[in-house]
Structures are given as C-alpha cells and as structure tokens.
Design a protein around this motif. Structure first.
Motif, short mmCIF file in Angstrom:
data_model
loop_
_atom_site.label_atom_id
_atom_site.label_comp_id
_atom_site.label_asym_id
_atom_site.label_seq_id
_atom_site.Cartn_x
_atom_site.Cartn_y
_atom_site.Cartn_z
N LEU A 260 0.83 -1.21 0.00
CA LEU A 260 0.00 0.00 0.00
C LEU A 260 0.86 1.26 0.00
CD1 LEU A 260 -2.99 -0.78 2.37
CD2 LEU A 260 -3.08 -0.28 -0.07
N LYS A 261 1.95 1.21 0.75
CA LYS A 261 2.88 2.35 0.75
C LYS A 261 3.41 2.60 -0.66
CE LYS A 261 4.64 1.76 5.44
NZ LYS A 261 5.86 1.42 6.21
N LEU A 262 3.78 1.52 -1.35
CA LEU A 262 4.29 1.66 -2.72
C LEU A 262 3.24 2.25 -3.65
CD1 LEU A 262 6.38 -1.53 -3.55
CD2 LEU A 262 7.15 0.84 -3.51
N VAL A 263 2.00 1.80 -3.50
CA VAL A 263 0.92 2.34 -4.32
C VAL A 263 0.86 3.85 -4.15
CG1 VAL A 263 -1.59 2.45 -4.62
CG2 VAL A 263 -0.48 0.23 -4.35
N PHE A 264 0.84 4.29 -2.92
CA PHE A 264 0.70 5.72 -2.68
C PHE A 264 1.96 6.50 -3.04
CE2 PHE A 264 -2.83 3.98 -0.34
CZ PHE A 264 -3.84 4.81 -0.79
N LEU A 265 3.11 5.91 -2.87
CA LEU A 265 4.34 6.61 -3.24
C LEU A 265 4.52 6.69 -4.75
CD1 LEU A 265 6.83 5.23 -0.57
CD2 LEU A 265 5.92 7.54 -0.74
N ARG A 266 4.25 5.60 -5.44
CA ARG A 266 4.50 5.55 -6.88
C ARG A 266 3.37 6.14 -7.72
NH1 ARG A 266 9.06 1.63 -8.18
NH2 ARG A 266 9.92 1.53 -6.10
N ILE A 267 2.13 5.96 -7.27
CA ILE A 267 1.00 6.42 -8.06
C ILE A 267 0.57 7.83 -7.64
CG2 ILE A 267 -1.36 5.91 -8.80
CD1 ILE A 267 0.45 3.65 -9.61
#
Length: 66
Positions: free
Chosen positions: A47-54
């Motif tokens: 979820l962190k990656l989703v918010f950081l990347r997207i």
C-alpha cells in the motif's frame, strides 16, 4: 468506500491498466485484480508503494483521489 474501490478508482483515474499498475509497484497483474475484486488486500508495504508511486504526482498536480 472500501479499499478495493479506492485502488480501482486510483488506477483508473491515472489511466493505468492493471498490468501497468502492477509493474509500477512490483506485483503481478493477478494481484491487482484480486485486490480490485476484494478477494485479497495488499499488505502495508505494498500500500505504501501504491501511494508513493501512483500518488506522488498528484501531490504536485492537485488532483483528487475520489
């Protein structure tokens, strides 16, 4: 709004296919599909990656998530 709806909405508002989203966050397209159908949920790190990347570009462009 549930997690599955938020993830799908986020992907669609960024004009990404499930495959493109999966590539950006280093998971399979099937994982993205399972999240969007509610079969499973992404773990906290994903979820962190989703918010950081997207979402990182949204901070600069002031686009709403929902």
């Amino acid at each position: 709004m549930e997690t599955q709806d938020i993830l799908k909405n986020l992907r669609e508002k960024n004009h990404l296919t499930q495959e493109e989203m999966a590539t950006r966050i280093h998971v399979t397209r099937q994982a993205v599909s399972r999240w969007e159908t509610g079969d499973t949920l992404p773990n906290t790190e994903t979820l962190k990656l989703v918010f950081l990347r997207i979402l990182s570009k949204w901070v600069q462009t002031d686009i709403q998530i929902c």
